[in-house]
Scaffold this motif. Structure first.
Motif: not given
Lengths: 269, 160
Positions: A88-116
């Motif tokens: 019953a995992i949400a589709s966004w969770h299945r398609a893009k797991p760990l999005q929040v921690p990955l976003s922070i990890f890359f933001a710390d390195r000047g890389i933005d996970l953008v909505h596109g």
């Protein structure tokens, strides 16, 4: 992943679920900048909003979701995650797991996970920007089906004018349900040569016209900043620089095949 | 009442701003940048975003540089083809809006105004267009339906 070696270790029962969105990424032997360890969560967590909650403690950042807990240690470069897979995992969770921690990890390195979304032709990429419902996933997956390389449909990594794929997956709305699909033809990075701002019109024909840098930034930045874990001012500045450097186009989408053809022509030009 | 709303009330009810007043970006609540001469500003708390047209890009840059109200006026009159009264009226109006929206706030400590660079005074004057704040509320609706994870705004970003 966005030019960083990542070691991903997953318990066997979760391997198909977790590896699938990352299966398109290249293997490498470099020392990992990030180590991700995924184990099983026995029971789902109750009483959490769909988006989960973010907790910060002891220098760690924890994203708790109904079906997962992911803890990012920014100093050590680790994500320890546990996931409950009850189907019953949400589709966004299945398609893009760990999005929040990955976003922070890359933001710390000047890389933005953008909505596109991001598609590419021989290393020349089109970043597809717009709010939810604009047609990003529809256009990106149709481009992939037509032979362009797919790098993402609504969450891609950007540094300067370089675009990177994090998730080789798309969650497409079909009626009341969201289906997770994995386009066959993928790429891991591209040079962003155009920003495409789609809008579904149902008109008989497609129109493509130049858009201003301001229009591109307005389509890209609010969704990227308000819905993601990013340092807002710095991320907005980086997106503004990209919008100044890359030509933008409004794509009024009638027939999808014609819209894909216009994107293709744009990248060939 | 917060210092921001006190100041907004003052602007609305007590008329002219003092030339020595300073505003600053409400950094916990707003992020902005200038592109094509316009300012793009995002309210991180409400999801409302804005473009400030006309000479809005200059106004936002001067707020970010914490120039005094008087210094901002001097720069606008020196740079653009506008008289001081019109410039003051337009600037007060848009600053009042920015305060009302919570995007900027009164910088309480007295600072020395940044003087207008000499070369600014020597320039041929540019056409003037009053700074106008355009407000976009579409993301607010989307965020109401699908809000980001609570606690995301507690993440510290200034670490090295």
């Amino acid at each position: 992943m966005a030019g960083h070696a990542v070691e991903l270790t997953v318990v066997r029962e979760l391997a198909p679920l977790i590896f699938a969105p990352f299966a398109h990424l290249d293997d490498c032997d470099a020392e990992p900048a990030l180590r991700i360890d995924v184990t099983t969560l026995d029971e789902p967590l109750d009483d959490l909003p769909d988006s989960g909650v973010v907790l910060t403690h002891d220098g760690l950042i924890e994203h708790r979701h109904r079906h997962s807990i992911a803890i990012l240690d920014r100093e050590r470069g680790t994500i320890r995650a546990s996931i409950h897979n009850d189907g019953a995992i949400a589709s966004w969770h299945r398609a893009k797991p760990l999005q929040v921690p990955l976003s922070i990890f890359f933001a710390d390195r000047g890389i933005d996970l953008v909505h596109g979304g991001l598609v590419s032709l021989r290393g020349r990429g089109a970043l597809i920007a717009g709010n939810s419902g604009a047609g990003k996933s529809t256009l990106a997956t149709a481009c992939a089906a037509a032979g362009l390389d797919f790098l993402g449909d609504d969450c891609v990594a950007v540094r300067g004018t370089e675009g990177y794929s994090i998730f080789g997956s798309s969650s497409l709305v079909d009626g009341q349900t969201k289906n997770v699909i994995f386009p066959e033809r993928t790429a891991t990075s591209t040079s962003i040569r155009a920003i495409v701002l789609p809008r579904i019109t149902h008109d008989a024909h497609v129109t493509l016209r130049p858009a201003s840098a301001k229009e591109a930034l307005l389509a890209l930045a609010p969704g990227s900043i308000l819905r993601r874990a990013v340092p807002a001012a710095e991320a907005l500045g980086r997106m503004a620089r990209m919008a100044r450097e890359v030509s933008a186009f409004r794509l009024e989408m009638g027939p999808i095949d014609e819209a894909v053809a216009r994107v293709w022509e744009l990248l060939e030009a | 009442m917060s210092s921001t709303s006190r100041f907004a009330a003052r602007v609305r009810t007590q008329g002219p701003m003092n030339l020595s007043d300073h505003l600053e970006v409400n950094a916990e609540r707003a992020a902005g940048d200038v592109i094509d001469g316009e300012a793009i500003i995002i309210n991180l708390e409400t999801g409302v975003y804005y473009s400030m047209q006309g000479i809005g890009g200059d106004v936002w840059s001067m707020i970010a540089a914490q120039r005094s109200f008087g210094s901002m006026l001097d720069a606008i009159v020196a740079t653009y083809d506008v008289n001081a009264d019109d410039a003051r009226r337009d600037l007060e109006a848009v600053l009042g809006q920015l305060l009302d929206e919570g995007l900027v706030r009164f910088a309480g400590d007295a600072r020395t105004g940044v003087s207008v660079p000499h070369q600014e005074l020597q320039q041929e004057k540019k056409p003037y267009a009053a700074p106008l704040l355009q407000i976009y509320r579409d993301m607010q609706d989307l965020l109401a339906l699908d809000p980001p994870a609570p606690g995301m705004n507690q993440i510290a970003w200034d670490r090295k």
